[in-house]
Scaffold this active site. Structure first.
Site, PDB file in Angstrom:
ATOM      1  N   PRO A 198       0.760  -1.233  -0.091  1.00 23.31           N
ATOM      2  CA  PRO A 198      -0.129  -0.097   0.070  1.00 23.31           C
ATOM      3  C   PRO A 198       0.965   1.132  -0.322  1.00 23.31           C
ATOM      4  O   PRO A 198       1.455   1.584   0.952  1.00 23.31           O
ATOM      5  CB  PRO A 198      -0.896  -0.224   1.283  1.00 23.31           C
ATOM      6  CG  PRO A 198      -0.125  -1.023   2.233  1.00 23.31           C
ATOM      7  CD  PRO A 198       0.954  -2.089   1.308  1.00 23.31           C
ATOM      8  N   ASP A 235       5.718   2.431   2.444  1.00 17.51           N
ATOM      9  CA  ASP A 235       4.694   1.188   2.751  1.00 17.51           C
ATOM     10  C   ASP A 235       3.960   1.747   4.079  1.00 17.51           C
ATOM     11  O   ASP A 235       4.586   1.758   5.195  1.00 17.51           O
ATOM     12  CB  ASP A 235       5.602  -0.074   3.050  1.00 17.51           C
ATOM     13  CG  ASP A 235       4.564  -1.141   3.183  1.00 17.51           C
ATOM     14  OD1 ASP A 235       3.524  -0.936   3.570  1.00 17.51           O
ATOM     15  OD2 ASP A 235       5.264  -2.414   3.011  1.00 17.51           O
ATOM     16  N   HIS A 236       2.553   1.979   3.634  1.00 17.02           N
ATOM     17  CA  HIS A 236       2.028   2.302   4.749  1.00 17.02           C
ATOM     18  C   HIS A 236       1.587   1.455   5.729  1.00 17.02           C
ATOM     19  O   HIS A 236       0.951   1.759   6.832  1.00 17.02           O
ATOM     20  CB  HIS A 236       0.533   2.748   4.277  1.00 17.02           C
ATOM     21  CG  HIS A 236      -0.276   4.102   5.091  1.00 17.02           C
ATOM     22  ND1 HIS A 236       0.223   4.474   6.471  1.00 17.02           N
ATOM     23  CD2 HIS A 236      -1.170   5.013   4.977  1.00 17.02           C
ATOM     24  CE1 HIS A 236      -0.258   5.314   6.857  1.00 17.02           C
ATOM     25  NE2 HIS A 236      -1.367   5.787   5.826  1.00 17.02           N
ATOM     26  N   ARG A 237       2.057  -0.004   5.910  1.00 15.72           N
ATOM     27  CA  ARG A 237       1.744  -0.870   6.855  1.00 15.72           C
ATOM     28  C   ARG A 237       2.798  -0.524   7.762  1.00 15.72           C
ATOM     29  O   ARG A 237       2.848  -1.117   9.021  1.00 15.72           O
ATOM     30  CB  ARG A 237       2.029  -2.153   6.281  1.00 15.72           C
ATOM     31  CG  ARG A 237       0.769  -2.706   5.425  1.00 15.72           C
ATOM     32  CD  ARG A 237       1.225  -4.062   4.548  1.00 15.72           C
ATOM     33  NE  ARG A 237       2.467  -3.754   3.537  1.00 15.72           N
ATOM     34  CZ  ARG A 237       2.838  -4.830   2.927  1.00 15.72           C
ATOM     35  NH1 ARG A 237       2.186  -5.866   2.887  1.00 15.72           N
ATOM     36  NH2 ARG A 237       3.803  -4.553   2.082  1.00 15.72           N
TER      37      ARG A 237
END
Ligand code: CAO
Length: 245
Positions: free
Chosen positions: A43, A218-220
Site C-alpha cells: 500500500p 509502505d503504509h503498513r
C-alpha cells in the site's frame, strides 16, 4: 452453445488501423513483473516536498572546481544525506517480514539507485553509503551506471539495497510516484531542481533553489507523520553537510 474465442488485443486494435507487434526487452519483462507485484502488494503513499538546496548547490559548485576529482552531481550528496537520515530513522531501511507482524531492521546502509538504460530500468546498489565519502559514492554511481548501460549488471550489483533513490532530475518533471522495491519500505523520487520565490525579511522576494522530492512509503510500516519528519531530517542533513564540506 460454445463461446467464440476472445480476439487477441492485436486483432481488436487492427480493426481501427495498422498495428505492429513488438517484443519487450528481457529487462522490461522481468522488471515489469516485479513492479506490478510490488505495486499490488504494497500500500503506497507518496509524500511530496521541496527541499532547500541553495547552499548545497553552492558547495557543489565549489567542490566541482577541484582538479583531478570526478564532477559531482546532486545525487551522491543526496545519497550521503539520506544515509545519515536513515541512521536517525532506521525504520525506513527495514523490511517487512512475511508474517506481516515484524520488521527486519538492518544495521547496514546500502542504497539502490535507478538507472535508465536502452533496454529498460535497472536498480544498482552502492554499498555502505554511511561510511563512504561523497566522492566515492559519485565514482560508484558512474561506474555502475556505465556498466548497466554497456555490459549490464551482475545480480550481486543489484542486490542488498535497503532503500532506493530514483532521480529524474536531469530529465525533468515536478513530482512522480516511485514504486517501492522488494524487501524495502520506502523509495525517494527526485525531480528537476527549481527556483521558487519566497517572502524574505522585510517582505522582499527571495529566489530559492529547491529540490522536489517524492517519498513513497509502505503504509503498513510507515505513517504520514514519519514521512514528514523523515524529509525534515533530510533537510537538516543537507544543512549539516554544507558545514562539513
Ligand atoms: N535537477 C537539476 N539537474 C540535475 C538534477 C536535478 N535534480 N540531477 C542531476 N542533474 C544534472 C546534473 O547536475 C548534471 O548536469 P551537468 O552535466 O550540467 O552538471 C546532469 O543532470 C547529470 O545527469 P546524469 O544523469 O549524468 O547524472 P546523475 O548523477 O544525476 O544520475 C543516473 C545518474 C544513473 C541516476 C541517471 O543517469 C539516470 O539513469 N536516471 C534515470 C532514473 C530513472 O529512470 N528513474 C525512473 C524510475 S521510475 O520509472
Amino acid at each position: 452453445m460454445t463461446d467464440s474465442p476472445t480476439p487477441s488485443i492485436e486483432a481488436m486494435l487492427s480493426q481501427f488501423g495498422a498495428t505492429e507487434r513488438l517484443p519487450l526487452s528481457r529487462i522490461q519483462v522481468i522488471g515489469g513483473r516485479m513492479l506490478h507485484k510490488n505495486w499490488n502488494d504494497i500500500p503506497h503513499v507518496t509524500h511530496n516536498d521541496l527541499l532547500d538546496v541553495g547552499v548545497l548547490e553552492d558547495c557543489r559548485r565549489v567542490l566541482n572546481q577541484r582538479e583531478g576529482v570526478a564532477k559531482l552531481t546532486p545525487l551522491p550528496m543526496l545519497m550521503k544525506a539520506l544515509a545519515a537520515t536513515l541512521s536517525v530513522f532506521p525504520r525506513f531501511k527495514a523490511a517487512l517480514d512475511t508474517d506481516g507482524q515484524h520488521i527486519i531492521a538492518r544495521d547496514y546502509c546500502h542504497l539502490g539507485f535507478a538507472i535508465d538504460t536502452e533496454k529498460g530500468l535497472l536498480v544498482a546498489v552502492v554499498n555502505d553509503c554511511d561510511t563512504k565519502s561523497i566522492d566515492t559514492i559519485q565514482s560508484d554511481i558512474v561506474e555502475l551506471s556505465e556498466k548497466a548501460r554497456s555490459k549490464g549488471l551482475s545480480a550481486a550489483e543489484m542486490a542488498g539495497g535497503c532503500f532506493s533513490v530514483s532521480s529524474l532530475g536531469q530529465i525533468g518533471g515536478t513530482s512522480f510516484t516511485p514504486i517501492i522495491n522488494t524487501h524495502q519500505v520506502a523509495i525517494l523520487g527526485v525531480s528537476r531542481l527549481v527556483e521558487v520565490p519566497e517572502r524574505g525579511d522585510d517582505d522582499q522576494i527571495v529566489w530559492r533553489k529547491k529540490l522536489p522530492v517524492s517519498l513513497s512509503y509502505d503504509h503498513r510500516v510507515i505513517n504520514g507523520a514519519d514521512a514528514g519528519r523523515f524529509l525534515a531530517e533530510l533537510q537538516q542533513q543537507f544543512n549539516h553537510m554544507t558545514q562539513s564540506v
